[in-house]
Design an enzyme around this catalytic site. Sequence first.
Site, PDB file in Angstrom:
ATOM      1  N   LYS A  53      26.197  46.567  42.714  1.00 50.94           N
ATOM      2  CA  LYS A  53      25.719  45.217  42.361  1.00 50.94           C
ATOM      3  C   LYS A  53      24.611  44.780  43.315  1.00 50.94           C
ATOM      4  O   LYS A  53      23.587  44.226  42.895  1.00 50.94           O
ATOM      5  CB  LYS A  53      26.892  44.229  42.366  1.00 50.94           C
ATOM      6  CG  LYS A  53      27.837  44.481  41.192  1.00 50.94           C
ATOM      7  CD  LYS A  53      29.197  43.816  41.310  1.00 50.94           C
ATOM      8  CE  LYS A  53      30.097  44.288  40.164  1.00 50.94           C
ATOM      9  NZ  LYS A  53      31.455  43.778  40.203  1.00 50.94           N
ATOM     10  N   GLN A  59      34.819  40.089  43.991  1.00 50.97           N
ATOM     11  CA  GLN A  59      35.222  41.394  43.462  1.00 50.97           C
ATOM     12  C   GLN A  59      36.741  41.463  43.332  1.00 50.97           C
ATOM     13  O   GLN A  59      37.469  41.208  44.294  1.00 50.97           O
ATOM     14  CB  GLN A  59      34.700  42.507  44.396  1.00 50.97           C
ATOM     15  CG  GLN A  59      34.946  43.906  43.876  1.00 50.97           C
ATOM     16  CD  GLN A  59      34.191  44.206  42.580  1.00 50.97           C
ATOM     17  OE1 GLN A  59      33.016  43.879  42.440  1.00 50.97           O
ATOM     18  NE2 GLN A  59      34.870  44.816  41.620  1.00 50.97           N
ATOM     19  N   ASP A 109      30.478  35.842  36.507  1.00 48.57           N
ATOM     20  CA  ASP A 109      31.383  36.767  35.819  1.00 48.57           C
ATOM     21  C   ASP A 109      31.870  36.182  34.490  1.00 48.57           C
ATOM     22  O   ASP A 109      32.390  36.901  33.650  1.00 48.57           O
ATOM     23  CB  ASP A 109      32.612  37.048  36.707  1.00 48.57           C
ATOM     24  CG  ASP A 109      32.562  38.433  37.326  1.00 48.57           C
ATOM     25  OD1 ASP A 109      31.823  39.288  36.808  1.00 48.57           O
ATOM     26  OD2 ASP A 109      33.262  38.647  38.329  1.00 48.57           O
TER      27      ASP A 109
END
Length: 289
Positions: free
Chosen positions: A53, A97, A120
Amino acid sequence: MSQIIDGKLLSQNLKEEMRDSMPSLKERYGRVPCLAVIIVGDNPASRSYVRGKIKAAAFVGMDSRLVELPETVSERELLEVIDSLNGDCAVDGILVQLPLPAHISEDRIIDAIDIRKDVDGFHPQNVANLWLSRPCTVPCTPKGIMAMIESTGVPIPGKKAVIVGRSNIVGKPVAKLLLDRNATVTIAHSRTADLAQVCREADILVAAVGRAEMISGDMVKAGAIVIDVGINRIALPDGSSRLVGDVDFESASKVAGYITPVPGGVGPMTITMLMANTIECFLRFSGAC
Ligand code: NDP
């Protein structure tokens, strides 16, 4: 033999487009978008995803911040970090995460992220907006899957779509996005009776199960679009290992019209859509700070 939907190539093209847009964003807004990624602990898979990422953010030319916290960090401390990033006008996207250590509630952490920075798309308000067809941040993997289906040029309206897997992060949102595109959608799961027959009816088959190569060629309709979301590491006799999807590529690719490979399919598109979501949050909300 099927056509391969090359997620690596598609995502490279999209990232180059994003990279090309950075100078004009900088000129217009005085800065480029910024993604903050929080990682807790040393899980090797999580570390590798996070590296990907940060690397993608650097490639497209956006700013990123990596916040690394020890496995022992308390929920309160993590909430304080999120709170500080929520209030930081130079940060457009916050990604925590997953998975988190067992002593931290993932729900409480996701709920704490400012919905305007929820790149997200996991915040309950974002999920509600998705299901209500209101403006929202679409979760990255489902968004990438839709882009891959669209890349085939096959019209979606009226098609029968079967999604195997009903998780909140993949199966359910993909179903909603396909419904929005007027597909007729079936969601299959571990209790589905005669899964093979259900899959064989699919013009669009999305496998998001987490079981190595469980969808075989005889479960695929001739000419279908097959999207393989699964990432499974299998051990090889020589002691090494390799990544395979939920679809048995060898047999399914002989029947499908289009198919995604693993690796090089949905994985790269997921990361690219995270970049796209960060830019979208920047464009939609940075003025509100
Ligand atoms: P979950 O474990 O949350 O969900 C798996 C789903 O598969 C469940 O709905 C489960 O059914 C269903 N399932 C399990 N066994 C069977 C079976 N035998 N027959 C039919 N359905 C079954 O998984 P995720 O959605 O989080 O992930 C799925 C896969 O996708 C994993 O391999 C994951 O690593 C990968 N993934 C890849 C991403 C990428 O970027 N490429 C991103 C996210 C995930 P039930 O609900 O009944 O238990």
